[in-house]
Design a protein around this motif. Structure first.
Motif, PDB file in Angstrom:
ATOM      1  N   MET A   1       0.847  -1.181   0.000  1.00 57.21           N
ATOM      2  CA  MET A   1       0.000   0.000   0.000  1.00 57.21           C
ATOM      3  C   MET A   1       0.891   1.242   0.000  1.00 57.21           C
ATOM      4  N   PRO A   2       0.738   2.129  -0.982  1.00 62.10           N
ATOM      5  CA  PRO A   2       1.589   3.316  -1.039  1.00 62.10           C
ATOM      6  C   PRO A   2       1.253   4.308   0.072  1.00 62.10           C
ATOM      7  N   THR A   3       2.251   5.030   0.515  1.00 63.03           N
ATOM      8  CA  THR A   3       2.025   6.031   1.555  1.00 63.03           C
ATOM      9  C   THR A   3       2.713   7.323   1.162  1.00 63.03           C
ATOM     10  N   HIS A   4       2.181   8.425   1.717  1.00 65.85           N
ATOM     11  CA  HIS A   4       2.800   9.736   1.533  1.00 65.85           C
ATOM     12  C   HIS A   4       3.808   9.932   2.658  1.00 65.85           C
ATOM     13  N   ARG A   5       4.920  10.578   2.361  1.00 61.20           N
ATOM     14  CA  ARG A   5       5.858  10.972   3.409  1.00 61.20           C
ATOM     15  C   ARG A   5       5.476  12.383   3.834  1.00 61.20           C
ATOM     16  N   LEU A   6       5.224  12.555   5.127  1.00 61.34           N
ATOM     17  CA  LEU A   6       4.754  13.847   5.621  1.00 61.34           C
ATOM     18  C   LEU A   6       5.579  14.321   6.789  1.00 61.34           C
ATOM     19  N   ASN A   7       5.766  15.629   6.876  1.00 62.39           N
ATOM     20  CA  ASN A   7       6.333  16.249   8.064  1.00 62.39           C
ATOM     21  C   ASN A   7       5.137  16.803   8.828  1.00 62.39           C
ATOM     22  N   PRO A   8       4.804  16.225   9.988  1.00 67.02           N
ATOM     23  CA  PRO A   8       3.590  16.647  10.694  1.00 67.02           C
ATOM     24  C   PRO A   8       3.605  18.129  11.063  1.00 67.02           C
ATOM     25  N   ASN A   9       4.791  18.716  11.240  1.00 66.11           N
ATOM     26  CA  ASN A   9       4.870  20.124  11.615  1.00 66.11           C
ATOM     27  C   ASN A   9       4.489  21.052  10.464  1.00 66.11           C
ATOM     28  N   LYS A  10       4.436  20.521   9.242  1.00 67.21           N
ATOM     29  CA  LYS A  10       4.113  21.346   8.078  1.00 67.21           C
ATOM     30  C   LYS A  10       2.707  21.084   7.553  1.00 67.21           C
ATOM     31  N   LEU A  11       1.886  20.381   8.320  1.00 64.65           N
ATOM     32  CA  LEU A  11       0.541  20.030   7.865  1.00 64.65           C
ATOM     33  C   LEU A  11      -0.455  21.176   7.986  1.00 64.65           C
ATOM     34  N   LEU A  12      -0.207  22.130   8.884  1.00 61.11           N
ATOM     35  CA  LEU A  12      -1.181  23.182   9.134  1.00 61.11           C
ATOM     36  C   LEU A  12      -1.526  23.920   7.840  1.00 61.11           C
ATOM     37  N   MET A  13      -2.818  24.061   7.570  1.00 62.48           N
ATOM     38  CA  MET A  13      -3.378  24.719   6.390  1.00 62.48           C
ATOM     39  C   MET A  13      -3.093  23.966   5.084  1.00 62.48           C
ATOM     40  N   SER A  14      -2.675  22.697   5.182  1.00 64.69           N
ATOM     41  CA  SER A  14      -2.497  21.919   3.957  1.00 64.69           C
ATOM     42  C   SER A  14      -3.852  21.417   3.465  1.00 64.69           C
ATOM     43  N   LYS A  15      -3.938  21.146   2.167  1.00 59.66           N
ATOM     44  CA  LYS A  15      -5.181  20.746   1.516  1.00 59.66           C
ATOM     45  C   LYS A  15      -5.142  19.252   1.221  1.00 59.66           C
ATOM     46  N   TRP A  16      -6.307  18.600   1.405  1.00 64.45           N
ATOM     47  CA  TRP A  16      -6.409  17.156   1.195  1.00 64.45           C
ATOM     48  C   TRP A  16      -7.705  16.820   0.488  1.00 64.45           C
ATOM     49  N   THR A  17      -7.661  15.763  -0.306  1.00 56.62           N
ATOM     50  CA  THR A  17      -8.844  15.247  -0.982  1.00 56.62           C
ATOM     51  C   THR A  17      -9.085  13.824  -0.507  1.00 56.62           C
ATOM     52  N   SER A  18     -10.312  13.574  -0.042  1.00 61.38           N
ATOM     53  CA  SER A  18     -10.686  12.226   0.380  1.00 61.38           C
ATOM     54  C   SER A  18     -10.937  11.373  -0.853  1.00 61.38           C
ATOM     55  N   THR A  19     -10.409  10.149  -0.853  1.00 61.80           N
ATOM     56  CA  THR A  19     -10.641   9.260  -1.990  1.00 61.80           C
ATOM     57  C   THR A  19     -11.985   8.550  -1.877  1.00 61.80           C
TER      58      THR A  19
END
Length: 73
Positions: A1-19
């Protein structure tokens, strides 16, 4: 299962689309980060753009490429 690499400290105000949108809630914005005593991000609050409903979830959930896409698609 593919995953995104994320820095949790940079998530604020980020945009996401639910699949798999529920109740037409497809596009979300991270509006708040919840930290523990060690100042580590543990959860985030996401807000549905269409109706401003808010949900709290572990930030790691956003790394699931089967559930979330980064940005608004």
């Amino acid at each position: 299962m593919p995953t995104h690499r994320l820095n949790p400290n940079k998530l604020l105000m980020s945009k996401w689309t639910s699949t798999s949108p529920q109740q037409k809630e497809k596009h979300f914005l991270v509006t708040q980060l919840i930290r523990n005593e060690a100042d580590m991000v543990v959860d985030c609050i996401i807000e549905a753009v269409i109706n401003r409903n808010q949900y709290q979830l572990p930030w790691q959930n956003l790394t699931s490429a089967t559930d979330w896409q980064q940005g608004w698609k």
